[in-house]
Design an enzyme around this catalytic site. Structure first.
Site, PDB file in Angstrom:
ATOM      1  N   GLU A  47       0.958  -1.274  -0.010  1.00  9.77           N
ATOM      2  CA  GLU A  47      -0.147  -0.084  -0.033  1.00  9.77           C
ATOM      3  C   GLU A  47       0.746   1.399   0.007  1.00  9.77           C
ATOM      4  O   GLU A  47       1.552   1.382   0.859  1.00  9.77           O
ATOM      5  CB  GLU A  47      -0.778  -0.150   1.369  1.00  9.77           C
ATOM      6  CG  GLU A  47      -2.040  -1.007   1.315  1.00  9.77           C
ATOM      7  CD  GLU A  47      -2.793  -1.114   2.521  1.00  9.77           C
ATOM      8  OE1 GLU A  47      -2.688   0.051   3.403  1.00  9.77           O
ATOM      9  OE2 GLU A  47      -3.346  -2.042   2.869  1.00  9.77           O
ATOM     10  N   ASP A  58      -4.955   7.864  10.950  1.00  8.91           N
ATOM     11  CA  ASP A  58      -3.617   7.519  11.380  1.00  8.91           C
ATOM     12  C   ASP A  58      -3.082   8.170  12.658  1.00  8.91           C
ATOM     13  O   ASP A  58      -3.222   9.172  13.127  1.00  8.91           O
ATOM     14  CB  ASP A  58      -2.764   8.174  10.057  1.00  8.91           C
ATOM     15  CG  ASP A  58      -2.917   7.537   8.631  1.00  8.91           C
ATOM     16  OD1 ASP A  58      -3.255   6.238   8.872  1.00  8.91           O
ATOM     17  OD2 ASP A  58      -3.383   8.055   7.676  1.00  8.91           O
TER      18      ASP A  58
END
Length: 258
Positions: A47, A58
């Site tokens: 990814e 995140d």
């Protein structure tokens, strides 16, 4: 059409390992080299993160990498330029992971067309509303044979999981917890119950488990309860520390044995 993601899961239904890194980190020009190195190291799928100034899903490690990548000058246009010709050397599936804002600004048609042109197989857009996916994004992605991967969490209802399973292809990204990304020492009973419950639903799509995988216990748990594991923060941290993908991957493999 013959998407590499589908081919990977058909040929390797268990024990997969996927890594995430942020394009433009630690260096602006290193994207292709990181991908090529990870394929050589035996990683099954990669990814590539599109840096964004407000990456809400995140944790601090990936946020910091995104900030540095943006400071280095990384843009989506530059990323596609760097990925040109990647299929001359790399065979594994490649996925772009990024937030809706930069992709929307770039234009959905242009984004998926560029993905197809350079050899990207899938996209993960964590903040893409499912309604927008069905109405606007899916028809374009399907036309270019790009899989849009959806995330589920322990808070996602069974009804929603089945709906996602019905309307997506490739794999389902199982987030191990509702928190942001970041390393965890182990997956406790609540997470095991969640993994078991989703497994019992007999979904059509294979599943990958991500968020918090950084050692042998969490890796084995993920690979036992799904087709495989996705590691992000731990690898991003090591990439920052060592400055190159080969040493970072070796250090990651060492950590995963412990």
């Amino acid at each position: 059409m013959d998407n590499r993601i589908n081919k990977l899961f058909a040929s390797h239904p268990r024990g997969l390992l996927s890594l995430y890194f942020c394009a433009g980190h630690p260096t602006l020009g290193g994207t292709r080299q990181v991908i090529e190195t990870l394929e050589r190291k035996g990683i099954d799928m990669v990814e590539v993160g599109i840096p964004f100034s407000d990456p809400m899903a995140d944790g601090p490690v990936i946020q910091d990498a995104a900030t540095k990548a943006l400071r280095n000058g990384m843009t989506l246009r530059k990323l596609f330029k760097q990925l040109e010709g990647i299929r001359e050397t790399v065979r594994m599936p490649l996925i772009l992971m990024g937030y809706m804002n930069p992709i929307y600004q770039f234009g959905y048609e242009r984004f998926f067309s560029e993905c197809r042109r350079v050899g990207i197989d899938g996209a993960i857009i964590p903040d893409l509303p499912f309604k927008d996916y069905l109405e606007e994004v899916k028809p374009i992605a399907d036309r270019h044979d790009i899989r849009v991967i959806m995330l589920i969490t322990p808070e996602t209802s069974d009804e929603r999981i089945r709906f996602i399973d019905e309307h997506t292809d490739g794999f389902i990204y199982m987030v191990s917890s509702a928190a942001t990304t970041g390393a965890q020492r182990e997956f406790g009973e609540a997470k095991q119950a969640y993994f078991n419950h989703v497994a019992s639903m007999q979904l059509r799509n294979p599943r990958m488990i991500g968020f918090g995988i950084s050692n042998r216990q969490t890796l084995e748990s993920a690979q036992r309860n799904a087709s495989g594991a996705i590691i992000g923060s731990k690898f991003v941290q090591l990439l920052e520390q060592y400055g190159n993908a080969a040493d970072a991957a070796d250090a990651l493999f060492d950590a995963l044995r412990k």
